[in-house]
Design an enzyme around this catalytic site. Structure first.
Site, short mmCIF file in Angstrom:
data_model
loop_
_atom_site.label_atom_id
_atom_site.label_comp_id
_atom_site.label_asym_id
_atom_site.label_seq_id
_atom_site.Cartn_x
_atom_site.Cartn_y
_atom_site.Cartn_z
N ASN A 1 38.75 51.57 70.86
CA ASN A 1 39.20 50.86 69.58
C ASN A 1 38.33 49.69 69.39
OD1 ASN A 1 40.23 49.58 67.51
ND2 ASN A 1 42.61 49.87 68.17
N ASP B 1 38.49 47.48 67.43
CA ASP B 1 39.44 46.33 67.05
C ASP B 1 39.94 45.80 68.18
OD1 ASP B 1 38.43 46.77 64.50
OD2 ASP B 1 40.30 48.06 63.91
N CYS B 2 39.98 46.11 69.33
CA CYS B 2 40.85 45.88 70.75
C CYS B 2 39.88 44.95 71.35
CB CYS B 2 41.25 46.84 71.38
SG CYS B 2 42.09 46.37 72.77
N GLY B 3 40.14 43.73 71.75
CA GLY B 3 39.43 42.89 72.63
C GLY B 3 39.15 43.43 73.99
N ARG C 1 36.64 46.30 73.80
CA ARG C 1 35.53 45.81 73.76
C ARG C 1 34.88 45.29 75.02
NH1 ARG C 1 37.65 43.58 68.68
NH2 ARG C 1 37.60 41.47 69.89
#
Length: 140
Positions: A8, A10-12, A15
Site C-alpha cells: 500500500n 500510502d503506508c509508511g 514504503r
C-alpha cells in the site's frame, strides 16, 4: 529470484519495506493489494505460509473494522476472510513473499529475515529510525 510485496503506497511501513527490499538488490513484484486484492485461495495460502489466522491479519486502524463489529469473537475464520475480500483495506500489510518465506513485515525490518541478501548496508526509515547503522549492524 522472485520477491513479491503486497503493498500500500500510502503506508509508511509498506514504503519502508519496499525500500529495504530494493536496497538488498532485488526489484520485487509490487502488488498494490487495494487495487488488485489476492484471491481467497491466495490469501489462505499466504496465511498458512505465515502460520497466521485471518483474525491475526486483520487491520483495525483506518478500516471499517469497528463499524463491521469485527472485534466480536462470533466471526469465524471463513467469515473474516469474506470481510477481507469485500474490504481489502482490512488485510494488514505489507506481506512479503520470497523463496525463503513469507512475512507480515510489521515492523518493516522483519523482511530482513527472509531476504536472500539481508546485508543491505546502512538503512534509515522514513521517520528517521535507524534499522542498519553505518557499520552494517542491525540496530532494531
Amino acid at each position: 529470484m522472485t520477491i513479491t510485496i503486497y503493498h500500500n503506497p500510502d503506508c509508511g511501513t509498506s514504503r519502508n519495506t519496499l525500500a529495504i527490499i530494493r536496497q538488498s538488490g532485488e526489484e520485487p513484484q509490487v502488488i498494490e493489494y487495494l487495487k488488485t486484492p489476492p484471491s481467497r485461495a491466495r490469501l489462505v495460502e499466504l496465511l498458512e505460509a505465515m502460520a497466521m489466522t485471518p483474525r491475526q491479519l486483520l487491520r483495525e486502524k483506518g478500516t471499517p473494522y469497528a463499524e463491521l463489529g469485527l472485534g466480536d469473537p462470533k466471526w469465524s475464520d471463513d467469515e473474516i476472510l469474506d470481510f477481507m475480500l469485500a474490504h481489502p483495506i482490512l488485510i494488514n500489510r505489507p506481506i512479503v513473499v520470497t523463496p525463503l518465506g513469507v512475512v507480515l513485515a510489521r515492523p518493516s525490518e522483519a523482511v530482513l529475515d527472509i531476504l536472500p541478501n539481508p546485508d543491505i548496508g546502512p538503512f534509515t526509515k522514513e521517520d528517521g529510525e535507524v534499522v542498519v547503522d553505518a557499520s552494517g549492524k542491525r540496530v532494531v
